[in-house]
Design a protein around this motif. Structure first.
Motif, PDB file in Angstrom:
ATOM      1  N   ILE A 236       1.008  -0.659   0.211  1.00 31.97           N
ATOM      2  CA  ILE A 236      -0.122   0.293   0.116  1.00 31.97           C
ATOM      3  C   ILE A 236       1.320   0.976   0.204  1.00 31.97           C
ATOM      4  O   ILE A 236       1.051   2.453  -1.024  1.00 31.97           O
ATOM      5  N   LEU A 237       1.536   0.851   1.075  1.00 27.59           N
ATOM      6  CA  LEU A 237       3.358   2.435   0.777  1.00 27.59           C
ATOM      7  C   LEU A 237       3.893   2.388  -0.008  1.00 27.59           C
ATOM      8  O   LEU A 237       4.093   3.520  -0.733  1.00 27.59           O
ATOM      9  N   ARG A 238       3.810   1.888  -0.977  1.00 24.88           N
ATOM     10  CA  ARG A 238       4.751   2.137  -2.156  1.00 24.88           C
ATOM     11  C   ARG A 238       3.526   2.219  -3.482  1.00 24.88           C
ATOM     12  O   ARG A 238       4.376   3.291  -4.190  1.00 24.88           O
ATOM     13  N   VAL A 239       2.420   2.280  -3.340  1.00 25.39           N
ATOM     14  CA  VAL A 239       1.634   3.295  -4.670  1.00 25.39           C
ATOM     15  C   VAL A 239       1.342   4.606  -4.143  1.00 25.39           C
ATOM     16  O   VAL A 239       1.248   5.154  -4.595  1.00 25.39           O
ATOM     17  N   LYS A 240       1.778   4.362  -2.561  1.00 26.41           N
ATOM     18  CA  LYS A 240       1.369   6.249  -2.010  1.00 26.41           C
ATOM     19  C   LYS A 240       2.524   6.750  -2.043  1.00 26.41           C
ATOM     20  O   LYS A 240       2.690   8.121  -1.844  1.00 26.41           O
ATOM     21  N   LEU A 241       3.855   5.966  -1.630  1.00 20.76           N
ATOM     22  CA  LEU A 241       5.337   6.488  -2.501  1.00 20.76           C
ATOM     23  C   LEU A 241       5.042   7.378  -3.618  1.00 20.76           C
ATOM     24  O   LEU A 241       5.825   8.276  -3.958  1.00 20.76           O
ATOM     25  N   ARG A 242       4.494   6.920  -4.130  1.00 19.32           N
ATOM     26  CA  ARG A 242       4.201   7.794  -5.507  1.00 19.32           C
ATOM     27  C   ARG A 242       3.999   9.146  -5.669  1.00 19.32           C
ATOM     28  O   ARG A 242       3.942   9.976  -6.820  1.00 19.32           O
ATOM     29  N   TYR A 243       2.975   9.723  -5.044  1.00 15.67           N
ATOM     30  CA  TYR A 243       2.573  10.369  -4.923  1.00 15.67           C
ATOM     31  C   TYR A 243       2.515  11.109  -3.878  1.00 15.67           C
ATOM     32  O   TYR A 243       2.163  12.842  -3.839  1.00 15.67           O
ATOM     33  N   VAL A 244       3.474  11.252  -2.657  1.00 16.69           N
ATOM     34  CA  VAL A 244       3.554  11.643  -1.358  1.00 16.69           C
ATOM     35  C   VAL A 244       4.471  13.479  -1.985  1.00 16.69           C
ATOM     36  O   VAL A 244       3.779  14.090  -1.582  1.00 16.69           O
ATOM     37  N   ASP A 245       5.132  13.257  -2.711  1.00 17.33           N
ATOM     38  CA  ASP A 245       5.436  14.562  -3.086  1.00 17.33           C
ATOM     39  C   ASP A 245       4.532  15.881  -4.074  1.00 17.33           C
ATOM     40  O   ASP A 245       4.139  16.854  -3.286  1.00 17.33           O
ATOM     41  N   LYS A 246       3.811  15.310  -4.646  1.00 16.52           N
ATOM     42  CA  LYS A 246       2.588  15.942  -4.643  1.00 16.52           C
ATOM     43  C   LYS A 246       1.679  15.899  -3.904  1.00 16.52           C
ATOM     44  O   LYS A 246       1.326  16.956  -4.243  1.00 16.52           O
ATOM     45  N   TRP A 247       1.480  15.049  -3.226  1.00 19.36           N
ATOM     46  CA  TRP A 247       0.679  15.764  -2.124  1.00 19.36           C
ATOM     47  C   TRP A 247       1.242  16.360  -1.042  1.00 19.36           C
ATOM     48  O   TRP A 247       0.145  17.732  -0.466  1.00 19.36           O
ATOM     49  N   ASN A 248       2.840  16.290  -0.422  1.00 18.40           N
ATOM     50  CA  ASN A 248       3.294  17.537  -0.331  1.00 18.40           C
ATOM     51  C   ASN A 248       2.930  19.129  -0.966  1.00 18.40           C
ATOM     52  O   ASN A 248       2.759  19.348  -0.140  1.00 18.40           O
ATOM     53  N   GLU A 249       2.932  18.756  -1.756  1.00 15.59           N
ATOM     54  CA  GLU A 249       3.105  20.591  -2.409  1.00 15.59           C
ATOM     55  C   GLU A 249       1.771  20.555  -2.333  1.00 15.59           C
ATOM     56  O   GLU A 249       1.510  21.810  -2.190  1.00 15.59           O
ATOM     57  N   MET A 250       0.837  19.939  -2.593  1.00 10.85           N
ATOM     58  CA  MET A 250      -0.475  20.287  -2.220  1.00 10.85           C
ATOM     59  C   MET A 250      -0.748  20.743  -1.031  1.00 10.85           C
ATOM     60  O   MET A 250      -1.677  22.247  -0.742  1.00 10.85           O
ATOM     61  N   ARG A 251      -0.685  20.291   0.475  1.00  8.73           N
ATOM     62  CA  ARG A 251      -0.323  20.439   1.773  1.00  8.73           C
ATOM     63  C   ARG A 251       0.178  22.125   1.683  1.00  8.73           C
ATOM     64  O   ARG A 251      -0.008  23.068   2.125  1.00  8.73           O
TER      65      ARG A 251
END
Ligand SMILES: *Cc1c(COP(=O)(O)O)cnc(C)c1O
Length: 364
Positions: A236-251
């Motif tokens: 699950i975390l491997r999938v989410k890791l691909r998005y974490v930079d984008k999510w951090n940008e959104m934050r």
């Protein structure tokens, strides 16, 4: 309105998540395994360290870090009193003594100008916490540690992907600790954590510590713990890791919106956004006069808020034996009376933030 909306995030990546969950169930490997190994490699590379070891919580990452570094009874470990209990709890659980250093009122992180005064011959390590996702001032911390031969353990449980002067959290100290608790900025669907380091010996020791002091099945070189990462969580975390930079940008974008819309509100201080660090805004936390009354008013308008944290660690009943009293860490105490965390997650829209800020203005 929610403080944090995990269902929204799941919906945005549901197909990918469902596929990997099914695949792990079909393969039938649940504790450690291929997904864990791949995730460890990806995290080491993401954070700029050589090794990453998947564990079953962020708390265990801190505990195993101290264990691996040989922290034991009688040793002293410097840290902040303004953090989640886990940071100091693990020090106490090993029979060592947490020694608190007050915080910088601007950043809520450990005040580096106050560290040296607390160093004794028994001091072995410093645990800076990157609170709310904003890195602590690591250069002076590392310099003091070098001078006094102390280990630096980064508690980056709230700061996955955060940067200090271009370096990722977890790559600066001797050891970095992450939590994938569901509410963290890279959250699993259960408990999970990780320890990162550039030191091969620490990495090998932690790998054994997480598995009962064992390298070879049923052969135990020393006593350890049961603290392995689940294959399912790693997938699950491997999938989410691909998005974490984008999510951090959104934050970050959301934090900028909040800061803009809250300019000039009487008695309210928004977080400082420093050019030297890249926060991940795990929390968006303001300081506000008359905090409790405003929190109640916001609640009556259905706006959820939270207090991170209402009681500094030196005043917690569990740590009373350390002998601290009210007044010992005035900045941490003041912060605990004034901080208020507002709703923060990547999917929060600019319109929602505008409305939230209008409500806050109407409450002060
Ligand atoms: C969440 C958190 C931890 C503990 O992580 P768990 O995975 O919940 O054990 C430790 N330190 C800080 C600062 C945290 O926010």
């Amino acid at each position: 309105m929610k403080l944090l909306d995990l269902q929204l995030q799941y919906k945005s990546i549901q197909q990918e998540i469902d596929v990997v969950i099914k695949s792990v169930l079909e393969k039938g490997v649940f504790i450690l395994g291929e997904e864990v190994e791949k995730f460890e490699e990806e995290m080491a590379s993401y954070c700029g360290t050589s090794y990453a070891i998947g564990l079953n919580s962020g708390t265990d990452a801190l505990l195993l870090a101290l264990k691996a570094l040989g922290i034991k009874e009688g040793d002293e470990v410097l840290t902040t009193p303004f953090t989640f209990i886990a940071t100091a709890e693990v020090v106490s659980l090993l029979g060592a003594k947490p020694v608190f250093v007050d915080i910088d009122p601007q950043t809520f992180n450990i005040d580096v100008s106050k560290i040296k005064d607390k160093i004794t011959t028994r001091t072995k390590a410093i645990i800076p916490v990157h609170l709310y996702g904003q890195p602590a001032d690591m250069d002076p911390i590392v310099a003091i540690a070098k001078e006094h031969q102390l280990f630096v353990i980064e508690d980056a449980a709230q700061a996955i992907g955060a940067e200090y002067k271009g370096k990722k959290a977890c790559s600066i100290g001797d050891v970095g600790c992450l939590s994938f608790f569901p509410a963290k900025n890279l959250g699993a669907y259960g408990d999970a954590g990780m320890l990162l380091t550039k030191d091969k010996r620490i990495a090998e020791r932690v790998k054994m510590l997480r598995n009962h002091g064992s390298k070879k099945k049923y052969y135990h070189e020393f006593l350890g713990y049961s603290s392995r990462l689940d294959n399912l969580q790693a997938a699950i975390l491997r999938v989410k890791l691909r998005y974490v930079d984008k999510w951090n940008e959104m934050r970050n974008y959301n934090a900028l919106c909040y800061n803009d819309f809250l300019v000039g509100v009487d008695g309210l201080m928004t977080p400082k956004i420093s050019p030297e660090v890249k926060s991940v805004f795990q929390q968006y936390t303001i300081r506000i006069k008359d905090r409790d009354r405003i929190q109640e008013r916001l609640a009556s308008l259905d706006i959820p808020t939270a207090i991170h944290y209402p009681m500094p660690l030196h005043l917690q009943p569990a740590l009373q034996y350390l002998g601290y009293t009210v007044g010992d860490f005035p900045e941490a105490e003041k912060a605990s009376r004034e901080v208020l965390s507002l709703p923060m997650y990547p999917e929060l829209s600019r319109e929602e933030i505008t409305q939230l800020c209008d409500s806050i203005r109407s409450c002060v």
